[in-house]
Design a protein around this motif. Structure first.
Motif, PDB file in Angstrom:
ATOM      1  N   GLY A  17       0.732  -1.130  -0.005  1.00  0.00           N
ATOM      2  CA  GLY A  17       0.123  -0.103  -0.035  1.00  0.00           C
ATOM      3  C   GLY A  17       0.703   1.290  -0.092  1.00  0.00           C
ATOM      4  N   GLU A  18       2.145   1.410   0.229  1.00  0.00           N
ATOM      5  CA  GLU A  18       2.882   2.489   0.138  1.00  0.00           C
ATOM      6  C   GLU A  18       3.359   2.753  -1.321  1.00  0.00           C
ATOM      7  OE1 GLU A  18       3.623   4.344   2.807  1.00  0.00           O
ATOM      8  OE2 GLU A  18       2.193   3.121   3.592  1.00  0.00           O
ATOM      9  N   PHE A  19       3.588   3.833  -1.514  1.00  0.00           N
ATOM     10  CA  PHE A  19       4.207   4.143  -2.947  1.00  0.00           C
ATOM     11  C   PHE A  19       5.556   3.835  -3.198  1.00  0.00           C
ATOM     12  CE2 PHE A  19       6.316   7.476  -5.727  1.00  0.00           C
ATOM     13  CZ  PHE A  19       5.396   7.408  -6.846  1.00  0.00           C
ATOM     14  N   ALA A  20       5.806   3.178  -4.144  1.00  0.00           N
ATOM     15  CA  ALA A  20       7.230   2.748  -4.788  1.00  0.00           C
ATOM     16  C   ALA A  20       7.802   3.175  -5.886  1.00  0.00           C
ATOM     17  CB  ALA A  20       7.260   1.005  -4.607  1.00  0.00           C
ATOM     18  N   GLY A  21       6.844   3.700  -6.620  1.00  0.00           N
ATOM     19  CA  GLY A  21       7.443   4.498  -7.940  1.00  0.00           C
ATOM     20  C   GLY A  21       6.294   4.478  -8.875  1.00  0.00           C
ATOM     21  N   TYR A  22       6.576   5.074 -10.164  1.00  0.00           N
ATOM     22  CA  TYR A  22       5.597   5.604 -11.184  1.00  0.00           C
ATOM     23  C   TYR A  22       6.141   5.686 -12.458  1.00  0.00           C
ATOM     24  CZ  TYR A  22       7.572  10.138 -12.056  1.00  0.00           C
ATOM     25  OH  TYR A  22       8.267  11.041 -12.594  1.00  0.00           O
ATOM     26  N   VAL A  23       5.635   5.404 -13.417  1.00  0.00           N
ATOM     27  CA  VAL A  23       5.907   5.587 -14.915  1.00  0.00           C
ATOM     28  C   VAL A  23       4.787   6.420 -15.503  1.00  0.00           C
ATOM     29  CG1 VAL A  23       5.082   3.386 -15.765  1.00  0.00           C
ATOM     30  CG2 VAL A  23       7.055   4.603 -16.901  1.00  0.00           C
ATOM     31  N   SER A  24       5.421   7.295 -16.447  1.00  0.00           N
ATOM     32  CA  SER A  24       4.548   8.226 -17.250  1.00  0.00           C
ATOM     33  C   SER A  24       4.677   8.073 -18.704  1.00  0.00           C
ATOM     34  CB  SER A  24       4.250   9.580 -16.874  1.00  0.00           C
ATOM     35  OG  SER A  24       5.661  10.162 -16.845  1.00  0.00           O
ATOM     36  N   ALA A  25       3.701   8.185 -19.529  1.00  0.00           N
ATOM     37  CA  ALA A  25       3.971   8.338 -21.012  1.00  0.00           C
ATOM     38  C   ALA A  25       2.800   8.862 -21.749  1.00  0.00           C
ATOM     39  CB  ALA A  25       4.236   6.843 -21.613  1.00  0.00           C
ATOM     40  N   LEU A  26       3.043   9.358 -22.915  1.00  0.00           N
ATOM     41  CA  LEU A  26       1.985   9.946 -23.689  1.00  0.00           C
ATOM     42  C   LEU A  26       2.126   8.984 -24.953  1.00  0.00           C
ATOM     43  CD1 LEU A  26       2.311  13.740 -23.218  1.00  0.00           C
ATOM     44  CD2 LEU A  26       0.453  12.193 -22.439  1.00  0.00           C
ATOM     45  N   CYS A  27       0.776   8.852 -25.379  1.00  0.00           N
ATOM     46  CA  CYS A  27       0.705   8.065 -26.767  1.00  0.00           C
ATOM     47  C   CYS A  27      -0.261   9.092 -27.890  1.00  0.00           C
ATOM     48  CB  CYS A  27      -0.347   6.913 -26.535  1.00  0.00           C
ATOM     49  SG  CYS A  27       0.587   5.676 -25.328  1.00  0.00           S
ATOM     50  N   ALA A  28       0.408   8.897 -29.134  1.00  0.00           N
ATOM     51  CA  ALA A  28      -0.350   9.553 -30.199  1.00  0.00           C
ATOM     52  C   ALA A  28      -0.190   8.896 -31.435  1.00  0.00           C
ATOM     53  CB  ALA A  28       0.443  10.954 -30.480  1.00  0.00           C
ATOM     54  N   ALA A  29      -1.096   8.645 -32.128  1.00  0.00           N
ATOM     55  CA  ALA A  29      -1.169   7.740 -33.291  1.00  0.00           C
ATOM     56  C   ALA A  29      -0.555   6.373 -32.760  1.00  0.00           C
ATOM     57  CB  ALA A  29      -0.302   8.227 -34.316  1.00  0.00           C
ATOM     58  N   ASP A  30       0.273   5.769 -33.388  1.00  0.00           N
ATOM     59  CA  ASP A  30       0.594   4.293 -33.214  1.00  0.00           C
ATOM     60  C   ASP A  30       1.954   4.473 -32.496  1.00  0.00           C
ATOM     61  OD1 ASP A  30       2.304   5.373 -35.125  1.00  0.00           O
ATOM     62  OD2 ASP A  30       2.344   3.464 -36.069  1.00  0.00           O
ATOM     63  N   GLU A  31       2.377   5.544 -31.792  1.00  0.00           N
ATOM     64  CA  GLU A  31       3.600   5.683 -30.929  1.00  0.00           C
ATOM     65  C   GLU A  31       3.169   6.140 -29.455  1.00  0.00           C
ATOM     66  OE1 GLU A  31       6.819   7.026 -34.334  1.00  0.00           O
ATOM     67  OE2 GLU A  31       6.218   8.606 -32.850  1.00  0.00           O
ATOM     68  N   CYS A  32       4.182   5.615 -28.766  1.00  0.00           N
ATOM     69  CA  CYS A  32       3.978   6.057 -27.243  1.00  0.00           C
ATOM     70  C   CYS A  32       5.284   6.337 -26.748  1.00  0.00           C
ATOM     71  CB  CYS A  32       3.456   4.671 -26.472  1.00  0.00           C
ATOM     72  SG  CYS A  32       3.049   5.200 -24.668  1.00  0.00           S
ATOM     73  N   GLU A  33       5.401   7.435 -26.104  1.00  0.00           N
ATOM     74  CA  GLU A  33       6.657   8.045 -25.656  1.00  0.00           C
ATOM     75  C   GLU A  33       6.757   8.242 -24.052  1.00  0.00           C
ATOM     76  OE1 GLU A  33       9.990  11.666 -25.847  1.00  0.00           O
ATOM     77  OE2 GLU A  33       8.126  11.634 -27.267  1.00  0.00           O
ATOM     78  N   ILE A  34       7.755   7.386 -23.488  1.00  0.00           N
ATOM     79  CA  ILE A  34       7.765   7.342 -22.103  1.00  0.00           C
ATOM     80  C   ILE A  34       8.284   8.748 -21.499  1.00  0.00           C
ATOM     81  CG2 ILE A  34       8.899   6.361 -20.198  1.00  0.00           C
ATOM     82  CD1 ILE A  34       8.784   3.640 -21.503  1.00  0.00           C
ATOM     83  N   ALA A  35       7.611   9.434 -20.801  1.00  0.00           N
ATOM     84  CA  ALA A  35       8.095  10.658 -20.098  1.00  0.00           C
ATOM     85  C   ALA A  35       9.108  10.541 -19.104  1.00  0.00           C
ATOM     86  CB  ALA A  35       6.929  11.468 -19.726  1.00  0.00           C
ATOM     87  N   ASN A  36       8.745   9.715 -18.063  1.00  0.00           N
ATOM     88  CA  ASN A  36       9.482   9.661 -16.618  1.00  0.00           C
ATOM     89  C   ASN A  36       8.979   8.403 -16.027  1.00  0.00           C
ATOM     90  OD1 ASN A  36      10.836  12.355 -16.640  1.00  0.00           O
ATOM     91  ND2 ASN A  36       9.222  13.109 -16.060  1.00  0.00           N
ATOM     92  N   ILE A  37      10.182   7.924 -15.340  1.00  0.00           N
ATOM     93  CA  ILE A  37       9.888   6.907 -14.511  1.00  0.00           C
ATOM     94  C   ILE A  37      10.954   7.002 -13.249  1.00  0.00           C
ATOM     95  CG2 ILE A  37      11.962   5.580 -15.784  1.00  0.00           C
ATOM     96  CD1 ILE A  37      10.353   2.917 -15.047  1.00  0.00           C
ATOM     97  N   ALA A  38      10.368   6.629 -12.014  1.00  0.00           N
ATOM     98  CA  ALA A  38      11.310   6.998 -10.853  1.00  0.00           C
ATOM     99  C   ALA A  38      10.690   5.873 -10.063  1.00  0.00           C
ATOM    100  CB  ALA A  38      11.253   8.173 -10.241  1.00  0.00           C
ATOM    101  N   VAL A  39      11.664   5.003  -9.226  1.00  0.00           N
ATOM    102  CA  VAL A  39      11.675   4.110  -8.404  1.00  0.00           C
ATOM    103  C   VAL A  39      12.216   4.500  -7.060  1.00  0.00           C
ATOM    104  CG1 VAL A  39      11.821   1.678  -7.417  1.00  0.00           C
ATOM    105  CG2 VAL A  39      11.287   2.275  -9.848  1.00  0.00           C
ATOM    106  N   THR A  40      11.415   4.646  -5.836  1.00  0.00           N
ATOM    107  CA  THR A  40      12.091   5.313  -4.487  1.00  0.00           C
ATOM    108  C   THR A  40      13.352   4.231  -4.270  1.00  0.00           C
ATOM    109  OG1 THR A  40      10.882   3.668  -3.218  1.00  0.00           O
ATOM    110  CG2 THR A  40       9.831   5.672  -3.577  1.00  0.00           C
ATOM    111  N   GLU A  41      14.274   5.065  -3.854  1.00  0.00           N
ATOM    112  CA  GLU A  41      15.570   4.751  -3.502  1.00  0.00           C
ATOM    113  C   GLU A  41      15.987   3.310  -2.816  1.00  0.00           C
ATOM    114  OE1 GLU A  41      19.623   5.203  -4.001  1.00  0.00           O
ATOM    115  OE2 GLU A  41      18.232   6.894  -4.271  1.00  0.00           O
ATOM    116  N   GLY A  42      15.134   3.037  -1.829  1.00  0.00           N
ATOM    117  CA  GLY A  42      15.391   1.562  -1.241  1.00  0.00           C
ATOM    118  C   GLY A  42      14.756   0.601  -2.017  1.00  0.00           C
ATOM    119  N   LEU A  43      14.008   0.642  -2.956  1.00  0.00           N
ATOM    120  CA  LEU A  43      13.183  -0.516  -3.695  1.00  0.00           C
ATOM    121  C   LEU A  43      13.913  -0.370  -5.087  1.00  0.00           C
ATOM    122  CD1 LEU A  43       9.762   0.540  -2.482  1.00  0.00           C
ATOM    123  CD2 LEU A  43      11.160  -1.181  -1.474  1.00  0.00           C
ATOM    124  N   ARG A  44      14.947   0.093  -5.381  1.00  0.00           N
ATOM    125  CA  ARG A  44      15.678  -0.080  -6.678  1.00  0.00           C
ATOM    126  C   ARG A  44      16.339  -1.611  -6.666  1.00  0.00           C
ATOM    127  NH1 ARG A  44      17.901   5.837  -7.576  1.00  0.00           N
ATOM    128  NH2 ARG A  44      15.841   7.024  -7.790  1.00  0.00           N
TER     129      ARG A  44
END
Length: 146
Positions: A53-80
């Motif tokens: 239940g505790e936040f561990a990280g995230y990933v974000s992306a935007l999709c357009a047409a047939d492509e998707c571009e990952i914007a950011n990804i981060a994982v908290t330090e102790g869980l890498r």
């Protein structure tokens, strides 16, 4: 750890945790307002990882047409290095494919060998570079055909 790891779509209630991760781990972090604006776009993909239940990280992306571009990804330090980033990316890639994407792109600093190794393990390959994109470091453009 994987038994308690949950990957899910991000909610507006996750914005403060995403912003905190941005501030801690991203060189040019987005504000809560920018994250909210991106998260609510129809073509946005945001996934959050939680452990017990505790936040561990995230990933974000935007999709357009047939492509998707990952914007950011981060994982908290102790869980890498525990598979969190891999599971986040696999969830995003699967969702992008369901939305009709034929390729997923990302930029990564040429100096970030750990991230480049992770992306390579998932099948991404270098398709170009942006000179001095990260100050003195080039951005490596990587693509995965899905």
């Amino acid at each position: 750890m994987s038994d308690s790891l949950l990957i899910r779509r991000a909610f507006l209630s996750d914005v403060s945790n995403i912003a905190a991760a941005e501030n801690a781990y991203i060189d040019c972090p987005w504000t809560e307002e920018q994250i909210t604006a991106e998260l609510t776009k129809d073509n946005a993909l945001f996934f959050v990882a939680t452990i017990n239940g505790e936040f561990a990280g995230y990933v974000s992306a935007l999709c357009a047409a047939d492509e998707c571009e990952i914007a950011n990804i981060a994982v908290t330090e102790g869980l890498r290095r525990h598979g969190v980033a891999t599971k986040l990316l696999l969830s995003l890639i699967a969702s992008a494919k369901q939305l009709g994407a034929s390729s997923v792109y990302l930029l990564v600093s040429e100096a970030n060998s750990a991230a480049k190794a992770l992306y390579g393990k998932l099948g991404f390959s270098e398709v170009g570079r942006r000179k001095s994109y990260y100050g003195t470091s080039d951005a490596v453009i990587m693509r995965l055909n899905v």
